[in-house]
Design a protein around this motif. Structure first.
Motif, PDB file in Angstrom:
ATOM      1  N   ASP A  71       0.857  -1.362  -0.303  1.00  0.00           N
ATOM      2  CA  ASP A  71      -0.474   0.434   0.243  1.00  0.00           C
ATOM      3  C   ASP A  71       1.296   1.290   0.039  1.00  0.00           C
ATOM      4  OD1 ASP A  71      -2.981  -0.678   0.399  1.00  0.00           O
ATOM      5  OD2 ASP A  71      -2.094  -1.655   2.165  1.00  0.00           O
TER       6      ASP A  71
ATOM      7  N   VAL B  28       2.410   1.853  -3.341  1.00  0.00           N
ATOM      8  CA  VAL B  28       1.366   2.105  -4.824  1.00  0.00           C
ATOM      9  C   VAL B  28       1.550   3.937  -4.038  1.00  0.00           C
ATOM     10  CG1 VAL B  28      -1.090   2.720  -5.204  1.00  0.00           C
ATOM     11  CG2 VAL B  28       0.271   0.485  -4.661  1.00  0.00           C
TER      12      VAL B  28
ATOM     13  N   GLU C 122      -2.704   0.789 -11.528  1.00  0.00           N
ATOM     14  CA  GLU C 122      -3.359  -0.188 -12.173  1.00  0.00           C
ATOM     15  C   GLU C 122      -2.898  -1.403 -12.098  1.00  0.00           C
ATOM     16  OE1 GLU C 122      -5.936   1.216 -15.376  1.00  0.00           O
ATOM     17  OE2 GLU C 122      -6.761   3.380 -14.870  1.00  0.00           O
TER      18      GLU C 122
ATOM     19  N   ARG D 206      -0.352  -1.979 -10.496  1.00  0.00           N
ATOM     20  CA  ARG D 206       0.180  -2.826  -8.159  1.00  0.00           C
ATOM     21  C   ARG D 206      -1.275  -2.769  -8.090  1.00  0.00           C
ATOM     22  NH1 ARG D 206       5.546  -1.261  -7.277  1.00  0.00           N
ATOM     23  NH2 ARG D 206       6.507  -0.638  -9.435  1.00  0.00           N
ATOM     24  N   THR D 207      -2.067  -1.730  -7.991  1.00  0.00           N
ATOM     25  CA  THR D 207      -3.228  -2.251  -7.093  1.00  0.00           C
ATOM     26  C   THR D 207      -4.403  -3.556  -7.310  1.00  0.00           C
ATOM     27  OG1 THR D 207      -3.925   0.248  -7.295  1.00  0.00           O
ATOM     28  CG2 THR D 207      -5.787  -1.119  -6.562  1.00  0.00           C
TER      29      THR D 207
ATOM     30  N   GLU E  50      -5.091  -5.871  -4.492  1.00  0.00           N
ATOM     31  CA  GLU E  50      -6.064  -6.336  -3.930  1.00  0.00           C
ATOM     32  C   GLU E  50      -6.424  -7.939  -4.568  1.00  0.00           C
ATOM     33  OE1 GLU E  50      -8.456  -4.421  -6.696  1.00  0.00           O
ATOM     34  OE2 GLU E  50      -9.016  -2.767  -6.042  1.00  0.00           O
TER      35      GLU E  50
END
Length: 590
Positions: free
Chosen positions: A75, A78, A199, A201-202, A206
Protein backbone atom coordinates in the motif's frame (compact mmCIF):
# COMPACT_ATOMS: atom_id res chain seq x y z
CA UNK A 1 21.79 -17.59 51.30
CA UNK A 2 24.33 -19.20 48.96
CA UNK A 3 21.61 -19.74 46.37
CA UNK A 4 20.65 -16.07 46.55
CA UNK A 5 24.29 -14.98 46.26
CA UNK A 6 24.84 -17.27 43.25
CA UNK A 7 21.78 -15.95 41.38
CA UNK A 8 22.80 -12.39 42.19
CA UNK A 9 26.27 -12.99 40.71
CA UNK A 10 24.76 -14.63 37.63
CA UNK A 11 22.34 -11.81 36.91
CA UNK A 12 24.51 -8.86 37.92
CA UNK A 13 26.50 -8.73 34.63
CA UNK A 14 23.24 -8.70 32.67
CA UNK A 15 21.71 -5.94 34.78
CA UNK A 16 24.96 -3.96 34.73
CA UNK A 17 25.28 -4.37 30.98
CA UNK A 18 21.72 -3.23 30.35
CA UNK A 19 22.18 -0.27 32.70
CA UNK A 20 25.39 0.82 30.96
CA UNK A 21 23.80 0.34 27.54
CA UNK A 22 20.73 2.40 28.47
CA UNK A 23 22.73 5.19 30.08
CA UNK A 24 25.31 5.31 27.31
CA UNK A 25 22.73 5.27 24.55
CA UNK A 26 20.61 7.87 26.36
CA UNK A 27 23.57 10.28 26.63
CA UNK A 28 25.39 9.54 23.40
CA UNK A 29 22.36 9.72 21.17
CA UNK A 30 21.04 13.03 22.49
CA UNK A 31 22.89 14.84 19.68
CA UNK A 32 23.46 12.12 17.11
CA UNK A 33 19.95 10.72 17.11
CA UNK A 34 18.16 14.04 16.91
CA UNK A 35 18.44 14.24 13.14
CA UNK A 36 17.52 10.57 12.84
CA UNK A 37 14.45 11.04 14.99
CA UNK A 38 13.21 13.65 12.54
CA UNK A 39 13.10 10.96 9.85
CA UNK A 40 11.89 8.12 12.07
CA UNK A 41 10.01 9.42 15.05
CA UNK A 42 8.53 7.10 17.62
CA UNK A 43 4.90 6.60 16.73
CA UNK A 44 2.64 7.99 19.43
CA UNK A 45 -1.06 8.69 19.77
CA UNK A 46 -2.83 11.39 21.67
CA UNK A 47 -4.78 9.22 24.11
CA UNK A 48 -7.42 10.72 26.39
CA UNK A 49 -6.86 9.95 30.04
CA UNK A 50 -10.60 10.09 30.65
CA UNK A 51 -13.27 8.91 28.28
CA UNK A 52 -14.52 11.75 26.04
CA UNK A 53 -12.48 14.22 28.06
CA UNK A 54 -10.37 16.82 26.24
CA UNK A 55 -7.30 16.06 28.33
CA UNK A 56 -4.57 14.31 26.40
CA UNK A 57 -1.39 12.62 27.48
CA UNK A 58 1.06 11.19 24.99
CA UNK A 59 1.26 7.47 25.34
CA UNK A 60 1.83 4.55 23.08
CA UNK A 61 -0.87 2.63 21.77
CA UNK A 62 -3.58 2.12 23.05
CA UNK A 63 -6.31 0.07 23.21
CA UNK A 64 -6.21 -1.49 20.85
CA UNK A 65 -4.33 -2.37 21.81
CA UNK A 66 -3.16 -0.58 22.05
CA UNK A 67 -2.20 -0.34 19.78
CA UNK A 68 0.74 -0.85 17.49
CA UNK A 69 2.88 0.40 14.59
CA UNK A 70 1.92 -0.75 11.09
CA UNK A 71 4.66 -2.02 8.82
CA UNK A 72 5.50 -0.75 5.34
CA UNK A 73 3.52 -2.74 2.73
CA UNK A 74 2.64 -2.61 -0.93
CA UNK A 75 0.00 0.00 0.00
CA UNK A 76 2.81 2.36 0.86
CA UNK A 77 4.57 1.64 -2.41
CA UNK A 78 1.47 2.56 -4.36
CA UNK A 79 1.12 5.77 -2.41
CA UNK A 80 4.79 6.53 -2.97
CA UNK A 81 4.25 6.02 -6.68
CA UNK A 82 1.37 8.49 -6.68
CA UNK A 83 3.32 11.02 -4.62
CA UNK A 84 6.38 10.66 -6.82
CA UNK A 85 4.32 11.23 -9.95
CA UNK A 86 2.62 14.22 -8.32
CA UNK A 87 6.01 15.68 -7.47
CA UNK A 88 7.22 15.14 -10.99
CA UNK A 89 4.17 16.98 -12.29
CA UNK A 90 4.69 19.91 -9.96
CA UNK A 91 8.45 20.17 -10.24
CA UNK A 92 8.74 19.09 -13.88
CA UNK A 93 11.78 16.96 -13.18
CA UNK A 94 10.94 13.99 -15.39
CA UNK A 95 13.57 14.49 -18.10
CA UNK A 96 12.96 11.24 -19.99
CA UNK A 97 9.83 12.59 -21.70
CA UNK A 98 11.16 16.09 -22.47
CA UNK A 99 11.72 16.61 -26.21
CA UNK A 100 12.15 20.38 -26.30
CA UNK A 101 12.91 23.28 -24.04
CA UNK A 102 9.39 24.61 -24.53
CA UNK A 103 7.99 21.69 -22.52
CA UNK A 104 9.35 23.20 -19.31
CA UNK A 105 7.11 26.26 -19.56
CA UNK A 106 3.69 26.47 -17.90
CA UNK A 107 0.48 26.63 -19.90
CA UNK A 108 -0.69 30.20 -19.39
CA UNK A 109 -4.37 31.26 -19.38
CA UNK A 110 -3.62 33.36 -22.46
CA UNK A 111 -2.40 30.34 -24.47
CA UNK A 112 -4.71 28.97 -27.18
CA UNK A 113 -4.40 25.50 -25.68
CA UNK A 114 -5.61 26.68 -22.29
CA UNK A 115 -8.61 28.49 -23.75
CA UNK A 116 -9.45 25.58 -26.05
CA UNK A 117 -9.42 23.05 -23.22
CA UNK A 118 -11.37 25.37 -20.94
CA UNK A 119 -14.06 25.64 -23.57
CA UNK A 120 -14.20 21.84 -23.96
CA UNK A 121 -14.43 21.35 -20.21
CA UNK A 122 -17.35 23.73 -19.91
CA UNK A 123 -19.27 22.20 -22.83
CA UNK A 124 -18.75 18.51 -22.13
CA UNK A 125 -18.33 18.52 -18.34
CA UNK A 126 -15.02 16.68 -18.59
CA UNK A 127 -13.82 17.58 -15.12
CA UNK A 128 -16.34 17.55 -12.30
CA UNK A 129 -15.86 19.41 -9.07
CA UNK A 130 -14.33 22.70 -10.19
CA UNK A 131 -16.18 25.89 -9.20
CA UNK A 132 -18.41 27.34 -11.93
CA UNK A 133 -17.48 24.36 -14.16
CA UNK A 134 -14.28 26.15 -15.17
CA UNK A 135 -10.82 24.67 -15.48
CA UNK A 136 -9.19 26.00 -12.28
CA UNK A 137 -10.18 29.56 -13.04
CA UNK A 138 -7.35 31.48 -14.68
CA UNK A 139 -4.40 29.84 -12.90
CA UNK A 140 -1.40 28.81 -14.97
CA UNK A 141 -0.95 25.03 -15.26
CA UNK A 142 2.03 22.75 -15.63
CA UNK A 143 2.08 20.64 -18.74
CA UNK A 144 1.38 17.53 -16.64
CA UNK A 145 -1.68 19.12 -15.04
CA UNK A 146 -2.86 20.22 -18.47
CA UNK A 147 -2.34 16.71 -19.87
CA UNK A 148 -4.47 15.27 -17.04
CA UNK A 149 -7.34 17.59 -17.97
CA UNK A 150 -6.91 16.84 -21.66
CA UNK A 151 -6.98 13.12 -20.98
CA UNK A 152 -10.24 13.53 -19.06
CA UNK A 153 -11.81 15.32 -22.04
CA UNK A 154 -10.60 12.64 -24.44
CA UNK A 155 -12.21 9.98 -22.26
CA UNK A 156 -15.45 11.96 -22.04
CA UNK A 157 -15.68 12.41 -25.81
CA UNK A 158 -14.93 8.72 -26.41
CA UNK A 159 -17.71 7.88 -23.94
CA UNK A 160 -20.19 10.05 -25.83
CA UNK A 161 -19.25 8.44 -29.13
CA UNK A 162 -19.51 4.92 -27.68
CA UNK A 163 -23.01 5.58 -26.32
CA UNK A 164 -24.35 6.66 -29.73
CA UNK A 165 -24.45 10.29 -28.74
CA UNK A 166 -21.51 11.19 -30.91
CA UNK A 167 -23.64 13.71 -32.78
CA UNK A 168 -23.26 15.92 -29.72
CA UNK A 169 -19.57 16.31 -30.50
CA UNK A 170 -18.82 18.79 -33.24
CA UNK A 171 -16.17 18.24 -35.92
CA UNK A 172 -14.47 21.45 -34.80
CA UNK A 173 -14.09 20.10 -31.25
CA UNK A 174 -12.69 16.83 -32.60
CA UNK A 175 -10.13 18.77 -34.60
CA UNK A 176 -9.19 20.80 -31.53
CA UNK A 177 -8.78 17.65 -29.49
CA UNK A 178 -6.60 16.10 -32.19
CA UNK A 179 -4.34 19.17 -32.24
CA UNK A 180 -4.09 19.24 -28.46
CA UNK A 181 -3.37 15.51 -28.37
CA UNK A 182 -0.52 15.91 -30.86
CA UNK A 183 1.05 18.84 -29.02
CA UNK A 184 0.88 17.14 -25.60
CA UNK A 185 1.57 13.60 -26.77
CA UNK A 186 4.67 13.22 -24.58
CA UNK A 187 2.84 14.24 -21.40
CA UNK A 188 -0.17 12.05 -22.24
CA UNK A 189 2.13 9.06 -22.78
CA UNK A 190 3.79 9.64 -19.41
CA UNK A 191 0.45 10.09 -17.68
CA UNK A 192 -1.11 6.96 -19.16
CA UNK A 193 1.98 4.92 -18.43
CA UNK A 194 1.85 5.97 -14.80
CA UNK A 195 -1.86 5.23 -14.55
CA UNK A 196 -1.45 1.79 -16.15
CA UNK A 197 1.37 0.93 -13.76
CA UNK A 198 -0.67 2.12 -10.80
CA UNK A 199 -3.71 0.11 -11.88
CA UNK A 200 -1.55 -3.00 -12.28
CA UNK A 201 -0.08 -2.55 -8.81
CA UNK A 202 -3.52 -1.95 -7.33
CA UNK A 203 -4.92 -5.08 -9.00
CA UNK A 204 -2.01 -7.13 -7.67
CA UNK A 205 -2.53 -5.73 -4.19
CA UNK A 206 -6.25 -6.50 -4.21
CA UNK A 207 -5.60 -10.03 -5.46
CA UNK A 208 -3.03 -10.82 -2.79
CA UNK A 209 -4.00 -8.77 0.23
CA UNK A 210 -5.07 -10.50 3.42
CA UNK A 211 -8.45 -8.76 3.60
CA UNK A 212 -10.10 -5.57 2.44
CA UNK A 213 -11.59 -4.98 5.89
CA UNK A 214 -9.08 -6.52 8.32
CA UNK A 215 -5.57 -5.70 9.46
CA UNK A 216 -3.29 -7.74 11.71
CA UNK A 217 -1.74 -6.15 14.80
CA UNK A 218 0.63 -8.18 16.94
CA UNK A 219 2.71 -8.13 20.09
CA UNK A 220 5.39 -10.58 21.24
CA UNK A 221 6.96 -10.40 24.71
CA UNK A 222 10.17 -12.11 25.81
CA UNK A 223 11.10 -11.76 29.49
CA UNK A 224 13.94 -12.97 31.68
CA UNK A 225 12.77 -12.79 35.29
CA UNK A 226 13.63 -14.08 38.75
CA UNK A 227 12.56 -13.57 42.36
CA UNK A 228 14.81 -13.18 45.41
CA UNK A 229 14.43 -13.13 49.16
CA UNK A 230 14.65 -15.85 51.84
CA UNK A 231 12.82 -19.09 51.13
CA UNK A 232 11.12 -17.54 48.11
CA UNK A 233 14.44 -16.97 46.38
CA UNK A 234 15.61 -20.51 47.11
CA UNK A 235 12.39 -22.05 45.79
CA UNK A 236 12.47 -20.31 42.40
CA UNK A 237 14.90 -20.18 39.51
CA UNK A 238 15.62 -17.70 36.75
CA UNK A 239 13.11 -18.22 33.92
CA UNK A 240 12.70 -17.10 30.31
CA UNK A 241 9.02 -16.57 29.55
CA UNK A 242 7.02 -15.44 26.53
CA UNK A 243 3.56 -14.37 25.46
CA UNK A 244 2.25 -13.57 21.97
CA UNK A 245 -0.94 -11.78 20.93
CA UNK A 246 -2.24 -11.53 17.37
CA UNK A 247 -5.19 -9.16 17.00
CA UNK A 248 -7.31 -9.22 13.84
CA UNK A 249 -8.91 -5.77 13.69
CA UNK A 250 -11.87 -5.58 11.30
CA UNK A 251 -13.85 -2.49 10.37
CA UNK A 252 -17.06 -2.64 8.36
CA UNK A 253 -17.97 1.05 8.28
CA UNK A 254 -14.70 2.81 9.05
CA UNK A 255 -15.99 3.85 12.47
CA UNK A 256 -16.51 0.45 14.09
CA UNK A 257 -13.93 -2.19 14.93
CA UNK A 258 -14.15 -5.93 15.65
CA UNK A 259 -11.28 -7.46 17.63
CA UNK A 260 -10.53 -11.15 17.24
CA UNK A 261 -7.41 -11.80 19.30
CA UNK A 262 -5.34 -14.97 19.42
CA UNK A 263 -3.00 -15.51 22.37
CA UNK A 264 -0.35 -18.00 23.42
CA UNK A 265 2.30 -18.04 26.12
CA UNK A 266 4.24 -20.07 28.66
CA UNK A 267 4.51 -17.51 31.48
CA UNK A 268 3.58 -18.50 35.04
CA UNK A 269 3.84 -16.59 38.31
CA UNK A 270 6.46 -17.29 40.97
CA UNK A 271 5.83 -19.36 44.09
CA UNK A 272 6.12 -17.04 47.11
CA UNK A 273 7.10 -18.79 50.37
CA UNK A 274 6.61 -17.94 54.05
CA UNK A 275 9.18 -18.18 56.81
CA UNK A 276 8.37 -21.90 57.26
CA UNK A 277 8.91 -22.49 53.51
CA UNK A 278 5.19 -23.03 52.97
CA UNK A 279 3.55 -21.73 49.79
CA UNK A 280 1.71 -18.44 50.31
CA UNK A 281 -1.64 -18.45 48.51
CA UNK A 282 -1.35 -14.99 46.98
CA UNK A 283 -1.35 -13.11 43.66
CA UNK A 284 1.10 -10.45 44.82
CA UNK A 285 3.74 -9.63 42.24
CA UNK A 286 1.80 -11.08 39.28
CA UNK A 287 3.19 -9.61 36.06
CA UNK A 288 1.13 -8.49 33.08
CA UNK A 289 2.74 -10.95 30.65
CA UNK A 290 1.46 -13.76 32.87
CA UNK A 291 -2.16 -12.71 32.19
CA UNK A 292 -3.82 -14.69 29.43
CA UNK A 293 -0.87 -17.06 29.13
CA UNK A 294 -1.88 -20.62 28.27
CA UNK A 295 1.17 -21.98 30.10
CA UNK A 296 2.29 -24.24 27.24
CA UNK A 297 2.15 -21.88 24.24
CA UNK A 298 -1.15 -23.35 23.12
CA UNK A 299 -3.19 -20.93 21.01
CA UNK A 300 -6.60 -19.68 22.17
CA UNK A 301 -9.03 -16.91 21.24
CA UNK A 302 -8.70 -14.87 24.41
CA UNK A 303 -10.67 -11.80 23.33
CA UNK A 304 -13.57 -11.20 20.95
CA UNK A 305 -15.08 -7.73 21.15
CA UNK A 306 -16.84 -5.16 18.98
CA UNK A 307 -16.77 -1.36 19.33
CA UNK A 308 -19.37 0.65 17.43
CA UNK A 309 -20.76 4.20 17.77
CA UNK A 310 -24.52 4.51 18.07
CA UNK A 311 -25.21 8.19 17.58
CA UNK A 312 -23.20 10.03 20.26
CA UNK A 313 -22.91 6.84 22.35
CA UNK A 314 -19.92 4.51 22.13
CA UNK A 315 -21.07 0.89 22.45
CA UNK A 316 -18.95 -2.12 23.40
CA UNK A 317 -19.92 -5.78 23.03
CA UNK A 318 -17.75 -8.67 24.25
CA UNK A 319 -18.23 -12.27 23.13
CA UNK A 320 -15.43 -13.63 25.30
CA UNK A 321 -12.50 -12.32 27.32
CA UNK A 322 -14.05 -8.92 28.01
CA UNK A 323 -12.72 -6.91 30.96
CA UNK A 324 -13.84 -3.57 32.36
CA UNK A 325 -10.72 -1.68 31.31
CA UNK A 326 -11.58 -2.52 27.68
CA UNK A 327 -14.31 0.10 27.68
CA UNK A 328 -13.77 2.46 30.61
CA UNK A 329 -11.05 5.04 31.36
CA UNK A 330 -8.60 3.82 34.02
CA UNK A 331 -6.78 7.16 34.42
CA UNK A 332 -3.36 5.56 34.73
CA UNK A 333 -1.36 6.68 31.66
CA UNK A 334 2.07 5.14 30.96
CA UNK A 335 1.40 2.38 33.52
CA UNK A 336 -1.77 0.98 31.93
CA UNK A 337 -1.17 -0.99 28.72
CA UNK A 338 -4.06 -3.45 29.00
CA UNK A 339 -1.73 -6.17 30.28
CA UNK A 340 0.53 -5.59 27.29
CA UNK A 341 4.28 -5.17 27.16
CA UNK A 342 4.68 -1.38 27.06
CA UNK A 343 3.43 -0.33 30.49
CA UNK A 344 4.05 -1.34 34.09
CA UNK A 345 5.49 -4.75 34.90
CA UNK A 346 2.79 -5.79 37.38
CA UNK A 347 -0.98 -6.14 37.20
CA UNK A 348 -1.27 -4.06 40.36
CA UNK A 349 0.57 -1.01 39.01
CA UNK A 350 -1.18 -1.10 35.65
CA UNK A 351 -4.72 -0.32 36.88
CA UNK A 352 -6.95 -0.16 39.94
CA UNK A 353 -8.00 -3.54 41.32
CA UNK A 354 -11.66 -2.52 40.96
CA UNK A 355 -11.41 -3.19 37.22
CA UNK A 356 -10.24 -6.74 37.92
CA UNK A 357 -13.59 -7.82 39.38
CA UNK A 358 -15.37 -10.09 36.91
CA UNK A 359 -15.15 -10.30 33.15
CA UNK A 360 -16.26 -12.44 30.24
CA UNK A 361 -19.14 -11.63 27.88
CA UNK A 362 -21.43 -8.63 27.98
CA UNK A 363 -21.88 -5.05 26.85
CA UNK A 364 -21.16 -1.45 27.83
CA UNK A 365 -22.16 2.07 26.82
CA UNK A 366 -20.35 5.38 27.22
CA UNK A 367 -22.62 8.43 27.11
CA UNK A 368 -20.96 11.86 26.76
CA UNK A 369 -22.50 14.88 28.43
CA UNK A 370 -21.58 18.49 29.09
CA UNK A 371 -20.62 21.15 26.57
CA UNK A 372 -17.11 21.61 27.85
CA UNK A 373 -17.60 25.35 28.35
CA UNK A 374 -17.82 25.24 32.13
CA UNK A 375 -15.28 24.37 34.81
CA UNK A 376 -15.88 20.67 34.27
CA UNK A 377 -15.00 19.96 30.66
CA UNK A 378 -16.88 17.50 28.45
CA UNK A 379 -17.48 14.43 30.61
CA UNK A 380 -19.15 11.04 30.32
CA UNK A 381 -21.02 8.26 32.05
CA UNK A 382 -19.99 4.66 31.43
CA UNK A 383 -22.10 1.65 32.33
CA UNK A 384 -21.18 -1.98 31.67
CA UNK A 385 -22.14 -5.57 32.46
CA UNK A 386 -19.91 -8.63 32.11
CA UNK A 387 -20.85 -12.24 32.93
CA UNK A 388 -18.17 -14.83 33.63
CA UNK A 389 -20.13 -17.93 32.55
CA UNK A 390 -22.40 -16.40 29.93
CA UNK A 391 -22.00 -19.35 27.55
CA UNK A 392 -23.01 -22.03 30.09
CA UNK A 393 -26.77 -22.86 30.19
CA UNK A 394 -26.48 -24.85 33.43
CA UNK A 395 -28.24 -24.06 36.73
CA UNK A 396 -27.17 -20.77 38.35
CA UNK A 397 -25.06 -19.95 35.30
CA UNK A 398 -25.57 -18.16 32.00
CA UNK A 399 -25.71 -14.47 31.18
CA UNK A 400 -28.00 -13.40 34.05
CA UNK A 401 -27.94 -16.16 36.68
CA UNK A 402 -24.20 -16.80 37.00
CA UNK A 403 -21.25 -14.72 38.17
CA UNK A 404 -21.41 -11.16 36.91
CA UNK A 405 -20.03 -7.67 37.55
CA UNK A 406 -21.95 -4.49 36.72
CA UNK A 407 -19.97 -1.26 36.52
CA UNK A 408 -20.91 2.41 36.55
CA UNK A 409 -18.35 5.20 36.25
CA UNK A 410 -18.54 8.99 36.04
CA UNK A 411 -15.65 10.55 34.14
CA UNK A 412 -14.74 14.21 34.63
CA UNK A 413 -11.95 16.42 33.37
CA UNK A 414 -11.03 19.60 35.18
CA UNK A 415 -9.22 22.13 33.07
CA UNK A 416 -6.84 20.68 30.52
CA UNK A 417 -4.47 18.65 32.67
CA UNK A 418 -6.51 16.86 35.30
CA UNK A 419 -9.01 14.00 35.03
CA UNK A 420 -10.87 12.12 37.72
CA UNK A 421 -13.32 9.20 37.73
CA UNK A 422 -15.63 7.74 40.37
CA UNK A 423 -16.35 4.02 39.94
CA UNK A 424 -18.91 1.60 41.39
CA UNK A 425 -18.95 -2.15 40.71
CA UNK A 426 -21.60 -4.56 41.96
CA UNK A 427 -20.72 -8.23 41.67
CA UNK A 428 -22.42 -11.55 42.26
CA UNK A 429 -20.18 -14.53 42.97
CA UNK A 430 -21.20 -18.17 43.26
CA UNK A 431 -19.73 -20.43 45.90
CA UNK A 432 -15.97 -20.65 45.66
CA UNK A 433 -13.71 -18.55 43.52
CA UNK A 434 -12.01 -15.20 44.04
CA UNK A 435 -13.01 -11.54 44.04
CA UNK A 436 -10.31 -10.28 41.63
CA UNK A 437 -10.56 -13.14 39.14
CA UNK A 438 -10.74 -11.18 35.85
CA UNK A 439 -13.72 -13.27 34.79
CA UNK A 440 -12.43 -16.66 35.91
CA UNK A 441 -15.97 -17.68 36.78
CA UNK A 442 -17.62 -20.08 39.17
CA UNK A 443 -15.21 -21.83 41.58
CA UNK A 444 -12.25 -20.56 39.56
CA UNK A 445 -8.83 -20.50 41.19
CA UNK A 446 -7.88 -17.52 39.03
CA UNK A 447 -6.70 -14.40 40.84
CA UNK A 448 -4.60 -11.66 39.28
CA UNK A 449 -3.89 -9.21 42.09
CA UNK A 450 -3.95 -9.05 45.89
CA UNK A 451 -3.66 -11.43 48.81
CA UNK A 452 -5.69 -14.50 49.67
CA UNK A 453 -7.42 -12.55 52.45
CA UNK A 454 -8.76 -10.03 49.91
CA UNK A 455 -9.59 -12.59 47.23
CA UNK A 456 -10.99 -15.76 48.76
CA UNK A 457 -14.78 -16.04 48.74
CA UNK A 458 -16.95 -18.51 50.66
CA UNK A 459 -16.55 -22.06 49.39
CA UNK A 460 -20.06 -23.02 50.58
CA UNK A 461 -22.23 -20.02 49.83
CA UNK A 462 -22.60 -17.36 47.18
CA UNK A 463 -21.49 -13.80 47.85
CA UNK A 464 -22.21 -10.32 46.60
CA UNK A 465 -19.77 -7.43 46.49
CA UNK A 466 -20.06 -3.67 46.33
CA UNK A 467 -16.87 -1.88 45.35
CA UNK A 468 -16.16 1.84 45.28
CA UNK A 469 -13.16 3.47 43.68
CA UNK A 470 -11.65 6.80 42.67
CA UNK A 471 -8.91 7.23 40.08
CA UNK A 472 -7.20 10.41 38.92
CA UNK A 473 -4.47 11.57 36.57
CA UNK A 474 -2.61 14.88 36.61
CA UNK A 475 -0.21 16.18 34.00
CA UNK A 476 1.60 19.27 35.29
CA UNK A 477 3.86 19.27 32.20
CA UNK A 478 4.52 17.28 29.06
CA UNK A 479 7.42 15.56 30.82
CA UNK A 480 5.61 14.54 34.00
CA UNK A 481 2.49 12.49 34.72
CA UNK A 482 1.08 11.67 38.15
CA UNK A 483 -1.74 9.16 38.61
CA UNK A 484 -3.28 7.14 41.39
CA UNK A 485 -6.28 5.21 42.67
CA UNK A 486 -7.98 3.96 45.81
CA UNK A 487 -10.66 1.30 46.11
CA UNK A 488 -12.82 -0.15 48.88
CA UNK A 489 -14.57 -3.52 48.57
CA UNK A 490 -17.45 -4.69 50.78
CA UNK A 491 -18.17 -8.40 50.39
CA UNK A 492 -21.35 -9.88 51.87
CA UNK A 493 -21.49 -13.66 52.08
CA UNK A 494 -24.82 -15.50 52.19
CA UNK A 495 -23.60 -17.72 55.02
CA UNK A 496 -22.26 -17.18 58.53
CA UNK A 497 -18.94 -15.34 58.99
CA UNK A 498 -18.59 -14.82 55.23
CA UNK A 499 -18.43 -11.02 55.26
CA UNK A 500 -15.22 -9.03 54.84
CA UNK A 501 -13.88 -5.71 53.61
CA UNK A 502 -10.81 -5.12 51.43
CA UNK A 503 -8.76 -2.05 50.52
CA UNK A 504 -6.24 -1.12 47.85
CA UNK A 505 -4.46 2.06 46.78
CA UNK A 506 -1.51 3.20 44.73
CA UNK A 507 0.31 6.24 43.34
CA UNK A 508 2.53 6.44 40.28
CA UNK A 509 4.89 9.00 38.76
CA UNK A 510 5.90 8.70 35.11
CA UNK A 511 8.55 10.67 33.20
CA UNK A 512 7.84 10.30 29.48
CA UNK A 513 10.65 10.85 26.96
CA UNK A 514 13.18 10.43 29.77
CA UNK A 515 16.60 10.26 28.10
CA UNK A 516 15.15 9.78 24.63
CA UNK A 517 11.94 10.30 22.72
CA UNK A 518 9.59 7.38 23.44
CA UNK A 519 11.28 6.23 26.64
CA UNK A 520 9.38 6.12 29.94
CA UNK A 521 10.66 6.04 33.51
CA UNK A 522 7.96 4.87 35.90
CA UNK A 523 7.82 4.56 39.70
CA UNK A 524 4.77 3.14 41.47
CA UNK A 525 3.97 2.45 45.12
CA UNK A 526 0.91 1.31 47.02
CA UNK A 527 -0.84 -1.54 48.78
CA UNK A 528 -2.16 -4.54 46.87
CA UNK A 529 -5.72 -5.57 47.87
CA UNK A 530 -5.75 -6.74 51.48
CA UNK A 531 -8.29 -7.60 54.20
CA UNK A 532 -7.98 -7.80 57.99
CA UNK A 533 -9.29 -10.16 60.68
CA UNK A 534 -10.69 -12.88 58.47
CA UNK A 535 -11.38 -16.18 60.25
CA UNK A 536 -9.04 -18.93 59.08
CA UNK A 537 -6.41 -16.52 57.74
CA UNK A 538 -3.19 -15.51 59.43
CA UNK A 539 -1.61 -12.12 58.89
CA UNK A 540 -2.94 -8.60 59.42
CA UNK A 541 -0.13 -6.51 57.98
CA UNK A 542 -0.45 -4.27 54.93
CA UNK A 543 1.30 -5.80 51.87
CA UNK A 544 3.10 -2.85 50.31
CA UNK A 545 4.18 -2.97 46.69
CA UNK A 546 7.00 -0.83 45.21
CA UNK A 547 7.87 -0.91 41.53
CA UNK A 548 10.26 0.86 39.19
CA UNK A 549 10.84 0.34 35.48
CA UNK A 550 12.51 2.06 32.55
CA UNK A 551 11.16 1.41 29.09
CA UNK A 552 13.88 2.04 26.53
CA UNK A 553 12.59 2.47 22.97
CA UNK A 554 15.08 0.73 20.65
CA UNK A 555 12.98 1.44 17.56
CA UNK A 556 9.38 2.05 16.56
CA UNK A 557 8.68 -1.66 17.00
CA UNK A 558 11.05 -2.83 19.75
CA UNK A 559 11.37 -1.76 23.38
CA UNK A 560 13.42 -3.12 26.30
CA UNK A 561 12.12 -2.68 29.85
CA UNK A 562 14.27 -3.54 32.87
CA UNK A 563 12.46 -3.25 36.19
CA UNK A 564 12.23 -4.27 39.83
CA UNK A 565 9.24 -5.13 42.07
CA UNK A 566 9.63 -5.07 45.87
CA UNK A 567 6.96 -6.83 47.95
CA UNK A 568 6.84 -6.26 51.70
CA UNK A 569 5.00 -8.55 54.16
CA UNK A 570 3.97 -11.15 51.56
CA UNK A 571 0.72 -12.81 52.55
CA UNK A 572 0.05 -9.86 54.89
CA UNK A 573 2.62 -11.20 57.35
CA UNK A 574 5.64 -9.10 58.31
CA UNK A 575 7.35 -12.23 59.64
CA UNK A 576 7.81 -13.39 56.03
CA UNK A 577 10.89 -12.16 54.19
CA UNK A 578 10.39 -9.42 51.62
CA UNK A 579 10.43 -10.57 48.01
CA UNK A 580 12.23 -8.86 45.11
CA UNK A 581 11.37 -9.57 41.47
CA UNK A 582 13.80 -8.54 38.75
CA UNK A 583 12.64 -8.55 35.13
CA UNK A 584 14.18 -7.72 31.78
CA UNK A 585 11.32 -7.53 29.28
CA UNK A 586 11.63 -7.15 25.52
CA UNK A 587 8.50 -6.22 23.56
CA UNK A 588 8.04 -6.50 19.79
CA UNK A 589 5.03 -4.79 18.22
CA UNK A 590 4.02 -5.14 14.60
Amino acid sequence: MSHLLWKTLVLSPVVLGVTVLVCARAMATEVASYSKDIKAKVTQTEAPIASTAPIFIQTEQPKVNQQLVAQKTDDNKVLEEVNRYSSEGKNQNSLSQVTSVSQFSDVQPTDWAFQALQSLVERYGCIAGYPNSTYRGNRALTRYEFAAGLNACLDRVNELIATATGDLVSKQDLATLQRLQEEFSAELATLRGRVDALEARTAELEANQFSTTTKLVGEAIFAVTDIFGGNTGDANNTVFQDRVRLDLQTSFTGKDILHTRLAAGNATAFSIRDNANGVIDTAEGTQTLQIGSTGNNGVIIDWLAYYVPIGPVQAYFAGTGGIHSDYVATNNPYFEDYDGGNGALSTFASESAIYRIGGGAGAALTLPFGSGSNFFKASSLTIGYLASNANNPGPNLGLLEGNYAALGQLNFSVGDRFAIAATYVHGYHGAGGNLFDLGGGLASTSRVVGTAQANTLSALNASSSNSYGVSAAFRPSDKLSISGFISYHDVTGFGANDDFQAWSYGLGVALPDFGKKGNVLGIFAGAEPYAFNRPGFAGNDIPYHFEGFYKYRVSDNVSITPGVIWLTSPGQNSDNDDAFIGTLRTTFTF
